[in-house]
Write a protein that holds these residues in place. Structure first.
Motif, mmCIF file in Angstrom:
data_model
loop_
_atom_site.group_PDB
_atom_site.id
_atom_site.type_symbol
_atom_site.label_atom_id
_atom_site.label_comp_id
_atom_site.label_asym_id
_atom_site.label_seq_id
_atom_site.Cartn_x
_atom_site.Cartn_y
_atom_site.Cartn_z
ATOM 1 N N UNK A 136 -39.298 79.753 71.217
ATOM 2 C CA UNK A 136 -39.738 78.639 72.054
ATOM 3 C C UNK A 136 -38.583 78.022 72.836
ATOM 4 N N UNK A 137 -37.417 77.896 72.210
ATOM 5 C CA UNK A 137 -36.284 77.258 72.880
ATOM 6 C C UNK A 137 -35.446 78.263 73.663
ATOM 7 N N UNK B 81 -38.360 73.377 80.622
ATOM 8 C CA UNK B 81 -39.158 73.968 79.546
ATOM 9 C C UNK B 81 -38.430 73.876 78.208
ATOM 10 N N UNK B 82 -37.120 74.069 78.222
ATOM 11 C CA UNK B 82 -36.332 73.895 76.993
ATOM 12 C C UNK B 82 -36.472 72.463 76.487
ATOM 13 N N UNK B 83 -36.299 71.488 77.378
ATOM 14 C CA UNK B 83 -36.392 70.086 76.981
ATOM 15 C C UNK B 83 -37.802 69.734 76.516
ATOM 16 N N UNK B 84 -38.800 70.322 77.172
ATOM 17 C CA UNK B 84 -40.187 70.068 76.784
ATOM 18 C C UNK B 84 -40.459 70.617 75.385
ATOM 19 N N UNK B 85 -39.926 71.787 75.096
ATOM 20 C CA UNK B 85 -40.118 72.384 73.774
ATOM 21 C C UNK B 85 -39.526 71.506 72.688
ATOM 22 N N UNK C 67 -41.585 68.170 72.239
ATOM 23 C CA UNK C 67 -42.883 68.355 71.584
ATOM 24 C C UNK C 67 -42.740 68.726 70.115
ATOM 25 N N UNK C 68 -41.632 69.351 69.771
ATOM 26 C CA UNK C 68 -41.413 69.763 68.384
ATOM 27 C C UNK C 68 -39.953 69.505 68.042
#
Length: 550
Positions: A379-380, A438-442, A445-446
Motif C-alpha cells: 500500500x505504501x 497516494x502515499x500520504x493518503x495510505x 487512512x491506516x
C-alpha cells in the motif's frame, strides 16, 4: 597505397551490445530468484536468450520506427477503426504471450514466487522493447477484477490466461486469446477522475453485471487495439462505476467506440494510444455501483508495480550498454572504463540500478502474500517506488546516453529510444504528485501501516548509525499536519524510498554494494549530478564486475 579514402577506415567505434543472454549475465536477478526460492530459472534462461538476440533487438527497432497506423474508415467510408501494426510488433506481443508475461501470477496461483517470476519476465522484456508491455500490463491488472465477475469470467477467463497469441481483429468469441485495456482520463479532468463526464445509461436493469450504453469520450485510451477495456463512467443514480466495454458486439458488429486519432507520443512509439468517443457503446458494469474509482484503482495498483519494474528494466539495459561500450572504447590513451571519472559515473549508475532492482523485486514478492507487513509494503511502497524509480530513470537514462557521446543522441540506437521511453512511466498510472499524495493518503487512512513498515525497516536500520538516524527523523516528520505533509510530500517520499533501498541492500547485497550506496546516498552532495562519489565510498572494481561480468 591510395590514402584518399582513409577517412572511411573505421576504428575505435563499437555497436550497441546484442546477442547475449539477459538472464545469464544478470547476477543480481539470479540471486533474487534464488533468495525467494524460485524454480523458474530454466524458463527465464530461455527467455533471456531470445530477448537478447539480435533478431529481437531488430524487431524492437522496427516496431518503434514503423509506428501504428489508424484506419478509421474503409475504402467506401464505412467505419472500421482498425489499427495496423508492423509485423515486428506482433513478434514482441507473441513472445511475451508465449512466456506468460501478461498473466503468470494467475496461471500459477499456488506458487509462492509467482509475482517475483512475473517481475523477472517483465524486466527481461522491458530491457529491449517497452511499448508492447502496455497491453501486457493492463491485461495483468484487469484479471483479478474480472475474476470477481463469475459470469464474465466464465466467458473470457481462459482467453485472458491463454499463452497463445491471436492478433486477429474479430469478436472475442472467435479468438483464442484477448487483451484488455483501460479508459479513465478525460480532457477536463486528467488525474481527477471524479470530473469525468462520460455517461452510462442502463439498457434495462441497473447495477453490477447489467448492460449499459456509454456516451462520452476518453482523452487517453490505452491501448485501442485491445479486445475490451475497463472504462470509468458516471451513472444518474449510482455515481461513478466501472464498465467492461468490448470492441466487438456478440452479433459480430463493432461496438461504437470511435477512435478519433492516435497520440503522437515522445516515446512509447511502438504502442498505440488514442482518443476515442463512445456513441452509446455497450458495456457491462463490473464491481459495485458507485465504486468505479476504487475498482479501477485496484487495476492501477498492479500497473503501478509494472511501471517500477519497467523503469528498472530501462536502467538495467542502459547500464549494461554503458559498461559494454566503455570497456571497448578508448580515449586519451585508455579505455573509457579505466578512466577514474568515468568509473565514478559507472559506479554510481550501478548502485542506483541495483537499488531499483532490489526494491522492485521485493515489492513484487509482497504481492505473493497477504500478511499485515506485505499489505503495508504494497500500500505504501507501490506508489512510493513508482514515484522514485520512474523519476530516477528519466534523469539517469540521460546520463547513460551521454556515455555514448553524440552516438547516443541519434535515433539509430537503443540508448536514445530508452531515453525517450523513460518519461512515460512517470506520467502513466498517476504523475509524481499523484503518487506522493497516494502515499500520504495510505498513511492517513491506516496509521498502523507506516508503523508496521518502519518496525520492519528498524530491524536492519538500527545496525547502521546513519540509517538509524534517518529512520527516526523520517518517523517524526510523518507525524506532521496534513498540510505540512503534503507540502513536503516529494521530499518525504524520496527519503523514504532511499531508506528502503538502503535497508534492502543491507539485507541482501554484498557489503561493498550496501556500504557504497549508504555512504554515497547520505553524502550532502549526492543527487546533484551522477558520479559525485568519493574514492573511499564504493569498491568500484567489484561493483562493476557484479553489474555485468560478460
Amino acid at each position: 597505397m591510395n590514402t584518399a579514402w582513409m577517412t572511411h577506415q573505421i576504428s575505435n567505434q563499437f555497436d550497441e551490445l546484442e546477442n547475449y543472454n539477459l538472464f545469464e549475465t544478470d547476477t543480481v536477478l539470479q540471486e533474487i530468484l534464488a533468495r525467494y526460492g524460485s524454480q523458474d530459472q530454466t524458463r527465464l534462461t530461455e527467455m533471456g536468450k531470445v530477448v537478447g538476440s539480435a533478431e529481437y533487438y531488430d524487431y524492437a527497432d522496427l516496431a518503434n520506427k514503423h509506428t501504428p497506423i489508424l484506419h478509421a474508415f474503409d475504402a467506401r467510408g464505412r467505419r472500421k477503426d482498425f489499427i495496423e501494426f508492423h509485423p515486428a510488433w506482433h513478434k514482441w506481443m507473441g513472445l511475451n504471450r508465449q512466456f506468460d508475461t501478461h498473466a503468470h501470477p494467475f496461471n500459477h496461483p499456488n506458487s509462492s514466487t509467482k509475482w517475483v517470476e512475473w517481475a523477472a519476465r517483465f524486466y527481461l522484456a522491458g530491457q529491449v522493447e517497452c511499448g508492447n508491455l502496455c497491453p501486457n500490463s493492463m491485461t495483468l491488472g484487469s484479471i483479478p477484477l474480472i475474476q470477481r465477475e463469475p459470469e464474465l469470467w466464465a466467458k473470457i477467463g481462459d482467453k485472458l490466461l491463454s499463452t497463445e497469441y491471436d492478433e486477429r481483429d474479430v469478436p472475442i468469441s472467435q479468438k483464442k486469446s484477448i487483451w484488455l485495456g483501460m479508459g479513465m482520463t478525460e480532457k477536463q479532468g486528467g488525474s481527477d477522475v471524479r470530473a469525468n463526464e462520460t455517461m452510462a445509461v442502463p439498457v434495462a436493469e441497473s447495477g453490477r453485471g447489467q448492460a449499459y450504453l456509454l456516451t462520452g469520450h476518453k482523452w487517453f485510451f490505452s491501448a485501442p487495439m485491445c479486445d475490451a477495456h475497463l472504462v470509468v463512467a458516471k451513472t444518474e443514480q449510482d455515481g461513478l462505476a466501472c464498465f467492461f466495454v468490448p470492441r466487438w458486439l456478440e452479433d459480430g458488429t463493432k461496438n461504437p467506440i470511435h477512435v478519433q486519432r492516435l497520440k503522437d507520443k515522445v516515446g512509447n512509439r511502438s504502442n498505440s494510444s488514442s482518443e476515442v468517443e463512445f456513441k452509446e457503446a455497450w458495456g457491462i458494469m463490473i464491481g459495485e455501483a458507485g465504486r468505479g474509482i476504487p475498482t479501477i484503482i485496484e487495476m492501477a495498483n498492479y500497473t503501478r508495480l509494472t511501471c517500477s519494474v519497467g523503469s528498472t528494466a530501462m536502467l538495467r539495459q542502459a547500464l549494461v550498454q554503458c559498461l559494454a561500450y566503455t570497456r571497448q572504447r578508448k580515449a586519451f590513451g585508455k579505455l573509457l572504463a579505466e578512466q577514474p571519472l568515468m568509473r565514478a559515473v559507472l559506479a554510481d549508475l550501478a548502485l542506483e540500478t541495483e537499488a531499483a532492482m532490489q526494491l522492485s523485486f521485493h515489492l513484487a514478492h509482497c504481492y505473493d502474500a497477504d500478511d499485515v507487513l506485505s499489505v503495508a509494503w504494497k500500500r505504501i511502497m507501490t506508489p512510493a517506488s513508482k514515484f522514485w524509480i520512474c523519476k530516477r530513470a528519466v534523469e539517469l537514462t540521460g546520463e547513460m546516453m551521454e556515455v555514448f557521446g553524440g552516438n547516443g543522441y541519434v535515433d539509430s540506437g537503443i540508448m536514445a529510444r530508452i531515453f525517450k521511453e523513460a518519461p512515460v512511466n512517470t506520467i502513466w498510472e498517476g504523475s509524481g504528485n499523484v503518487m506522493c499524495l497516494d502515499v500520504l493518503r495510505a498513511i492517513s487512512r491506516d496509521v498502523e501501516s507506516i508503523e508496521i513498515l518502519f518496525q520492519d525497516l528498524a530491524t536492519t536500520a538500527m545496525q547502521d548509525e546513519q540509517l538509524k538516524q534517518e529512520l527516526q527523523n523520517l518517523f517524526q516528520l510523518f507525524q506532521q499536519t496534513p498540510e505540512e505533509l503534503q507540502f513536503m510530500g516529494r521530499s518525504l517520499v524520496s527519503r523514504l524510498v532511499i531508506l528502503v533501498q538502503a535497508v534492502l541492500l543491507k539485507r541482501h547485497a554484498p557489503d561493498y554494494v550496501a556500504d557504497g550506496f549508504i555512504q554515497s546516498r547520505y553524502s550532502p552532495f549526492h543527487g546533484r549530478v551522477v558520479g559525485m562519489l568519493e574514492m573511499k565510498q564504493p569498491d568500484v572494481e567489484r561493483l562493476l564486475h557484479r553489474a555485468f561480468a560478460a
